[in-house]
Design a protein around this motif. Structure first.
Motif, PDB file in Angstrom:
ATOM      1  N   ILE A  33      -3.583  -0.937 -17.488  1.00  0.00           N
ATOM      2  CA  ILE A  33      -5.022  -1.158 -17.381  1.00  0.00           C
ATOM      3  C   ILE A  33      -5.671   0.143 -16.930  1.00  0.00           C
ATOM      4  CG2 ILE A  33      -6.856  -2.471 -16.238  1.00  0.00           C
ATOM      5  CD1 ILE A  33      -5.061  -4.178 -18.080  1.00  0.00           C
ATOM      6  N   PHE A  87      -8.325   8.379 -15.675  1.00  0.00           N
ATOM      7  CA  PHE A  87      -8.038   9.489 -14.768  1.00  0.00           C
ATOM      8  C   PHE A  87      -8.174  10.840 -15.481  1.00  0.00           C
ATOM      9  CE2 PHE A  87      -5.622   6.025 -12.745  1.00  0.00           C
ATOM     10  CZ  PHE A  87      -6.163   6.094 -11.474  1.00  0.00           C
ATOM     11  N   LEU A 129      -4.711   2.499 -13.713  1.00  0.00           N
ATOM     12  CA  LEU A 129      -5.110   1.789 -12.495  1.00  0.00           C
ATOM     13  C   LEU A 129      -4.046   0.767 -12.107  1.00  0.00           C
ATOM     14  CD1 LEU A 129      -8.847   1.049 -13.379  1.00  0.00           C
ATOM     15  CD2 LEU A 129      -8.036   2.681 -11.658  1.00  0.00           C
ATOM     16  N   ARG A 130      -3.500   0.099 -13.110  1.00  0.00           N
ATOM     17  CA  ARG A 130      -2.523  -0.956 -12.852  1.00  0.00           C
ATOM     18  C   ARG A 130      -1.535  -1.048 -14.015  1.00  0.00           C
ATOM     19  NH1 ARG A 130      -7.230  -2.865 -10.664  1.00  0.00           N
ATOM     20  NH2 ARG A 130      -8.159  -3.823 -12.496  1.00  0.00           N
ATOM     21  N   PHE A 166       0.894   4.400 -10.293  1.00  0.00           N
ATOM     22  CA  PHE A 166       0.657   5.764  -9.795  1.00  0.00           C
ATOM     23  C   PHE A 166       1.465   5.994  -8.524  1.00  0.00           C
ATOM     24  CE2 PHE A 166      -2.843   2.947  -8.512  1.00  0.00           C
ATOM     25  CZ  PHE A 166      -2.768   3.014  -7.133  1.00  0.00           C
ATOM     26  N   LEU A 198      -2.568  12.347  -3.484  1.00  0.00           N
ATOM     27  CA  LEU A 198      -3.969  12.059  -3.186  1.00  0.00           C
ATOM     28  C   LEU A 198      -4.188  10.627  -2.715  1.00  0.00           C
ATOM     29  CD1 LEU A 198      -6.840  13.210  -3.174  1.00  0.00           C
ATOM     30  CD2 LEU A 198      -7.071  12.412  -5.548  1.00  0.00           C
ATOM     31  N   PHE A 199      -3.651   9.659  -3.417  1.00  0.00           N
ATOM     32  CA  PHE A 199      -3.865   8.273  -2.991  1.00  0.00           C
ATOM     33  C   PHE A 199      -2.590   7.447  -2.956  1.00  0.00           C
ATOM     34  CE2 PHE A 199      -4.164   7.383  -7.485  1.00  0.00           C
ATOM     35  CZ  PHE A 199      -5.055   8.310  -8.008  1.00  0.00           C
ATOM     36  N   ARG A 208       1.148   5.604  -3.382  1.00  0.00           N
ATOM     37  CA  ARG A 208       1.839   4.785  -4.373  1.00  0.00           C
ATOM     38  C   ARG A 208       1.036   3.524  -4.662  1.00  0.00           C
ATOM     39  NH1 ARG A 208       6.165   1.093  -5.146  1.00  0.00           N
ATOM     40  NH2 ARG A 208       7.722   1.911  -6.608  1.00  0.00           N
ATOM     41  N   ASP A 209       1.093   3.094  -5.891  1.00  0.00           N
ATOM     42  CA  ASP A 209       0.462   1.843  -6.321  1.00  0.00           C
ATOM     43  C   ASP A 209       0.932   0.703  -5.400  1.00  0.00           C
ATOM     44  OD1 ASP A 209      -0.401  -0.420  -7.616  1.00  0.00           O
ATOM     45  OD2 ASP A 209       0.628  -0.005  -9.509  1.00  0.00           O
ATOM     46  N   PRO A 210      -0.010   0.055  -4.705  1.00  0.00           N
ATOM     47  CA  PRO A 210       0.395  -0.993  -3.738  1.00  0.00           C
ATOM     48  C   PRO A 210       0.485  -2.402  -4.319  1.00  0.00           C
ATOM     49  CG  PRO A 210      -1.939  -0.531  -3.498  1.00  0.00           C
ATOM     50  CD  PRO A 210      -1.454   0.337  -4.632  1.00  0.00           C
ATOM     51  N   LEU A 212      -5.022  -6.349  -5.514  1.00  0.00           N
ATOM     52  CA  LEU A 212      -3.607  -6.105  -5.187  1.00  0.00           C
ATOM     53  C   LEU A 212      -2.748  -7.255  -5.705  1.00  0.00           C
ATOM     54  CD1 LEU A 212      -3.994  -4.889  -1.486  1.00  0.00           C
ATOM     55  CD2 LEU A 212      -3.506  -3.496  -3.494  1.00  0.00           C
ATOM     56  N   MET A 246     -13.396  -1.492  -9.244  1.00  0.00           N
ATOM     57  CA  MET A 246     -12.246  -1.793 -10.088  1.00  0.00           C
ATOM     58  C   MET A 246     -10.981  -1.093  -9.602  1.00  0.00           C
ATOM     59  SD  MET A 246     -11.981  -1.598 -14.148  1.00  0.00           S
ATOM     60  CE  MET A 246     -10.523  -2.362 -14.862  1.00  0.00           C
ATOM     61  N   ALA A 247     -11.171   0.059  -8.962  1.00  0.00           N
ATOM     62  CA  ALA A 247     -10.036   0.810  -8.429  1.00  0.00           C
ATOM     63  C   ALA A 247      -9.990   0.672  -6.903  1.00  0.00           C
ATOM     64  CB  ALA A 247     -10.147   2.273  -8.838  1.00  0.00           C
ATOM     65  N   PRO A 265      -7.889  -0.476  -4.630  1.00  0.00           N
ATOM     66  CA  PRO A 265      -6.752   0.018  -3.844  1.00  0.00           C
ATOM     67  C   PRO A 265      -6.743   1.541  -3.720  1.00  0.00           C
ATOM     68  CG  PRO A 265      -6.032  -1.651  -5.408  1.00  0.00           C
ATOM     69  CD  PRO A 265      -7.445  -1.290  -5.773  1.00  0.00           C
ATOM     70  N   ILE A 266      -7.322   2.221  -4.692  1.00  0.00           N
ATOM     71  CA  ILE A 266      -7.390   3.688  -4.629  1.00  0.00           C
ATOM     72  C   ILE A 266      -8.559   4.108  -3.740  1.00  0.00           C
ATOM     73  CG2 ILE A 266      -7.834   5.777  -5.997  1.00  0.00           C
ATOM     74  CD1 ILE A 266      -6.330   4.384  -8.306  1.00  0.00           C
ATOM     75  N   ARG A 318      -8.051   4.342  -0.050  1.00  0.00           N
ATOM     76  CA  ARG A 318      -7.123   5.374   0.427  1.00  0.00           C
ATOM     77  C   ARG A 318      -7.733   6.773   0.408  1.00  0.00           C
ATOM     78  NH1 ARG A 318      -1.298   3.845  -2.202  1.00  0.00           N
ATOM     79  NH2 ARG A 318      -0.958   1.925  -1.039  1.00  0.00           N
ATOM     80  N   LEU A 319      -8.875   6.899  -0.213  1.00  0.00           N
ATOM     81  CA  LEU A 319      -9.528   8.213  -0.237  1.00  0.00           C
ATOM     82  C   LEU A 319     -10.312   8.390   1.061  1.00  0.00           C
ATOM     83  CD1 LEU A 319     -10.788   8.196  -3.942  1.00  0.00           C
ATOM     84  CD2 LEU A 319      -8.826   9.433  -3.020  1.00  0.00           C
TER      85      LEU A 319
END
Lengths: 358, 99
Positions: A215, A220, A229-230, A239, A243-244, A246-248, A272, B11-12, B14-15, B18-19
């Motif tokens: 998704i 990016f 994103l997922r 991911f 910067l941000f 691991r994908d949680p 999540l 939409m993002a 979770p990202i 974290r920023l």
């Protein structure tokens, strides 16, 4: 003096005009045809105006794309491309227009659904929203897309599954209206991911085995080490960068994230925990095999329509099992795959559907 | 004056969470830009709009702008679908300077 002619009509005009609002397309068309005929005979200005209004009423998901010109105030946006207009210079406008068209056609051709509300709701999209805006959202009536900051994110219209994700939020709102928090909210998100991914697979004519199940793979910038994103195929792996992190996303109930039901907690982790039903749908699609939008898509679509605002993972899983039995037969291969898929994410099907549990 | 902008949801989501917050320090801005920023902060403080997204919104973002101006401090919160024009103007101004 011009003689006045009065035509008899067995159905009074006020009833005919009410029928223009009917849910039934055949009734609407019949009423319109009758009004047209009688108006042609009578030449009545009021009736002609009424018919013009009916004809002008956007139907069948008529598209309108607006340019926000970086404002956040949507009413000031400029209409840039309408249904049947030729492509314009602005690529974001054209992508939103085409993405709406593909998603509209997907729901129509696969599920027989006429736009978001199944009554031809016009599709309105707003692009270039805000300044460096890293998002796309559904505001309850229309879809809005940002350009991204150019450092982490690109234009969100670049991803068909993102466009279809937002449009599906509208479909969910007009069916189950799943509450946007905790498990019902994660299901809401998962519906948008599942139908978003199916839309892309349908356009590309990819089987479940061939699809990437990502998704937002296009959102990016090239500087960012992220696949998407997922990942519906492997939640938690989209991911992993400095910067941000691991994908949680969890892929199993054992790893369900208990997040606060606040905006800071993503309303109980709706973006999540959607990984769990996302993975279940992937397992159903690959387990049944072939095209995801066929048996798996129909099982999910019928289950969405049968769900309520407070349906949780267990209730939805039970409903998919029930719908698989209804559509393909009790103990059919499809039904067995559905049961195994949910077991694969830690949810055991209970024999009695439990719709409505919150 | 120092402004920090934290973004949540979307939409993002979770990202986004974290920023780190983005910080705008007005020491480097010309005087007229600082005056304009103070005017926008005052207007947004008087009418930030709703703190939460309107109920039907999905994937909407929420913004927290913290303003430290000498002894004074203020926190303004609003979202994509509920912010006032004044909050939108402040957010736009901050984001442009951060860019």
């Amino acid at each position: 003096m011009t003689p006045t002619r009065t035509l008899s009509c067995i159905t009074p005009p006020f009833i005919l005009t009410r029928l223009l609002d009917s849910d039934n397309v055949e009734i609407r068309q019949a009423a319109l045809a009758t009004l047209l005929t009688t108006a042609q005979l009578r030449g009545e200005r009021s009736v002609r105006g009424l018919i013009a209004g009916a004809l002008a009423t956007p139907a069948d998901g008529r598209r309108s794309i607006f340019d926000c010109a970086h404002s956040t105030y949507l009413p000031s946006a400029r209409l840039t491309r309408s249904e049947n207009d030729e492509p314009v210079q602005d690529a974001s406008v054209n992508r939103a227009y085409d993405g709406f068209g593909t998603t509209r056609a997907f729901f129509q051709e696969v599920f027989g659904r006429n736009s978001i509300d199944d009554r031809g709701l016009p599709l309105q999209g707003y692009v270039h929203r805000g300044n460096r805006y890293n998002n796309a959202f559904w505001d309850g009536r229309q879809m809005v897309f940002g350009d991204g900051d150019g450092q982490v994110f690109l234009d969100f219209t670049g991803s068909l599954d993102v466009i279809a994700h937002e449009l599906t939020h509208g479909v969910t709102e007009h069916t189950a209206a799943l509450e946007y928090h905790n498990q019902s909210g994660a299901l809401n998100e998962s519906m948008s991911d599942a139908f978003g991914s199916m839309t892309k697979q349908w356009l590309l004519r990819q089987t479940a085995d061939q699809a990437d199940w990502l998704i937002g793979a296009e959102v990016f910038t090239p500087h960012i080490d992220a696949d998407a994103l997922r990942s519906m195929k492997a939640p938690g792996t989209a991911f992993d960068n400095k910067l941000f992190g691991r994908d949680p996303q969890p892929d199993h109930m054992d790893r369900y994230v208990q997040a606060p039901d606040t905006e800071d907690g993503d309303n109980g982790g709706v973006h999540l925990n959607s990984g769990i039903p996302n993975k279940a749908f992937y397992l159903v699609a690959t387990g049944i095999g072939g095209n995801s939008w066929e048996a798996p898509g129909h099982i999910w679509y019928e289950s969405l329509k049968a769900s309520t605002q407070t349906t949780d993972f267990q209730a939805f899983a039970d409903t998919t099992y029930d719908k698989a039995g209804t559509l393909y037969g009790a103990d059919s291969r499809e039904q067995r795959v559905v049961k195994e898929a949910w077991a694969g994410v830690g949810i055991q099907i209970t024999t009695a559907p439990t719709l409505g549990r919150g | 004056m120092r402004l920090s902008l934290a973004t949540r949801g979307g939409m993002a989501a979770p990202i986004a969470r974290r920023l780190p917050p983005q910080v705008l320090d007005t020491d480097r801005l010309p005087d007229d830009a600082v005056r304009e920023l103070r005017r926008l902060v005052a207007a947004a403080s008087a009418d930030p709009g709703g703190a939460h997204p309107a109920p039907p919104a999905r994937d909407a973002m929420t913004y927290t702008i913290t303003v430290d101006d000498g002894p004074r401090s203020a926190t303004l919160v609003s979202s994509d679908t509920s912010m006032s024009p004044a909050f939108a103007a402040l957010l736009d101004h901050v984001q442009r300077h951060l860019g």
